[in-house]
Write a protein that holds these residues in place. Structure first.
Motif, PDB file in Angstrom:
ATOM      1  N   LEU A   1       0.835  -1.230  -0.129  1.00  0.00           N
ATOM      2  CA  LEU A   1      -0.079   0.066   0.023  1.00  0.00           C
ATOM      3  C   LEU A   1       0.839   1.218   0.086  1.00  0.00           C
ATOM      4  CD1 LEU A   1      -2.696  -1.147   2.509  1.00  0.00           C
ATOM      5  CD2 LEU A   1      -3.181  -0.633   0.281  1.00  0.00           C
ATOM      6  N   ILE A   2       1.964   1.179   0.664  1.00  0.00           N
ATOM      7  CA  ILE A   2       2.931   2.318   0.518  1.00  0.00           C
ATOM      8  C   ILE A   2       3.419   2.517  -0.960  1.00  0.00           C
ATOM      9  CG2 ILE A   2       5.167   3.287   1.059  1.00  0.00           C
ATOM     10  CD1 ILE A   2       4.589   1.851   3.987  1.00  0.00           C
ATOM     11  N   LYS A   3       3.802   1.333  -1.512  1.00  0.00           N
ATOM     12  CA  LYS A   3       4.384   1.411  -3.046  1.00  0.00           C
ATOM     13  C   LYS A   3       3.347   1.858  -3.918  1.00  0.00           C
ATOM     14  CE  LYS A   3       8.552  -1.527  -2.163  1.00  0.00           C
ATOM     15  NZ  LYS A   3       8.658  -2.797  -1.660  1.00  0.00           N
ATOM     16  N   ASP A   4       2.125   1.401  -3.690  1.00  0.00           N
ATOM     17  CA  ASP A   4       1.282   2.110  -4.734  1.00  0.00           C
ATOM     18  C   ASP A   4       0.639   3.171  -4.328  1.00  0.00           C
ATOM     19  OD1 ASP A   4      -0.959   1.538  -2.941  1.00  0.00           O
ATOM     20  OD2 ASP A   4      -1.878  -0.279  -4.075  1.00  0.00           O
ATOM     21  N   ASN A   5       1.165   3.875  -3.452  1.00  0.00           N
ATOM     22  CA  ASN A   5       0.849   5.319  -2.971  1.00  0.00           C
ATOM     23  C   ASN A   5      -0.457   5.424  -2.357  1.00  0.00           C
ATOM     24  OD1 ASN A   5       2.805   7.020  -3.487  1.00  0.00           O
ATOM     25  ND2 ASN A   5       2.573   7.190  -5.686  1.00  0.00           N
ATOM     26  N   THR A   6      -1.079   4.449  -1.848  1.00  0.00           N
ATOM     27  CA  THR A   6      -2.447   4.396  -1.027  1.00  0.00           C
ATOM     28  C   THR A   6      -1.813   4.847   0.174  1.00  0.00           C
ATOM     29  OG1 THR A   6      -3.142   2.475  -2.118  1.00  0.00           O
ATOM     30  CG2 THR A   6      -4.295   3.039  -0.294  1.00  0.00           C
TER      31      THR A   6
END
Ligand code: GLN
Length: 262
Positions: free
Chosen positions: A150-155
């Motif tokens: 979720l951090i990597k996909d910017n969520t």
């Protein structure tokens, strides 16, 4: 005299060797991480829990002596794959990445991701509120992988993961090093129950109230070559699921863990 002495020594050596070999052959080595109530935790200096009861039943069926080792969670799958451990039993979620490394039993329990915050925190109520904050997780767990994704996909842009060896250790850092902790449901509830009102927990949901994570299922793992052992584990597990033992132990160890405060 010297001759007699060396004979005695030689005999002692032979006996020791046999005893040693025998012990090795008859053990079933299980790797777990004992900070994950109600599945495995320390109670009266002993590792107890649902997983421990399951592997006890497996060892009994095989007529082997059970050896339980408490190790870091993120080393368990590797140790099972390499043959260092016969079995990994640690509330391990069955997922595709792990299935590449080891073989899993039939599922015996299910869970969802829960968030723990301090009881007086009224700003974190859903997934969106985890944006930009420090989140504590147990290293190498599905909570870790989910938050990382979720951090990597910017969520969860701007959030950082703070890794701990056990969920309770992450919770102990609430309000100082982390603002929220993400872990599996029952473990989260037990940590909150043992916190004397200091923490609260909720299921990880999106702002619209829909599920933020998939339901996960626990399995016991063995090396891919160990098909005979897996067959025995599945037979034992099916029996324990059918006669209600697993459900009974979940309740029993849940109640027991609630009396242990960390
Ligand atoms: N079910 C989670 C996982 O497999 C957490 C297990 C644990 O912390 N013992 O990653």
């Amino acid at each position: 005299m010297k001759k007699i002495l060396s004979l005695v020594l030689a005999l002692a050596l032979i006996i020791c060797c046999f005893a040693g070999c025998g012990a090795k052959k008859d053990t079933l080595t299980v790797y777990t991480e004992a900070g994950f109530a109600p599945y495995e935790f320390v109670y009266n200096n002993e590792i107890v829990g649902v997983d421990i009861e399951i592997v006890k039943a497996v060892a009994e069926k095989l007529g082997k002596e059970l050896v339980v080792k408490d190790v870091k969670f993120d080393t368990i799958v590797g140790a099972v794959k390499s043959g260092k451990a016969d079995i990994g039993a640690a509330g391990i979620t069955i997922n595709d990445e792990r299935k590449e490394e080891v073989a899993f039993s039939i599922p015996y329990s299910s869970t969802e991701q829960y968030v723990i915050v301090k009881a007086d925190n009224n700003t974190i109520v859903n997934l969106d509120n985890l944006k930009g904050i420090k989140i504590g997780i147990q290293n190498g767990t599905t909570s870790d992988f989910m938050i990382d994704g979720l951090i990597k996909d910017n969520t969860l842009a701007g959030s950082t993961i703070v890794p701990y060896d056990a969920p309770a250790l992450a919770a102990a850092a609430l309000g100082s090093k982390v603002e929220a902790v993400v872990t599996d449901k029952l473990t989260a509830q037990i940590i909150v129950d043992g916190s004397n009102g200091a923490y609260k927990t909720f299921k990880l949901v999106k702002a619209d109230g829909s599920d933020a994570a998939e339901v996960e299922e626990y399995g016991i793992c063995v090396s891919k070559e160990n098909t005979e052992l897996l067959k025995t584990i599945n037979e034992v597990l099916q029996g324990l699921l059918d006669d209600g033992s697993v459900a009974k132990w979940e309740k029993e160890f849940n109640d027991k863990a609630a009396t242990v405060t960390e």
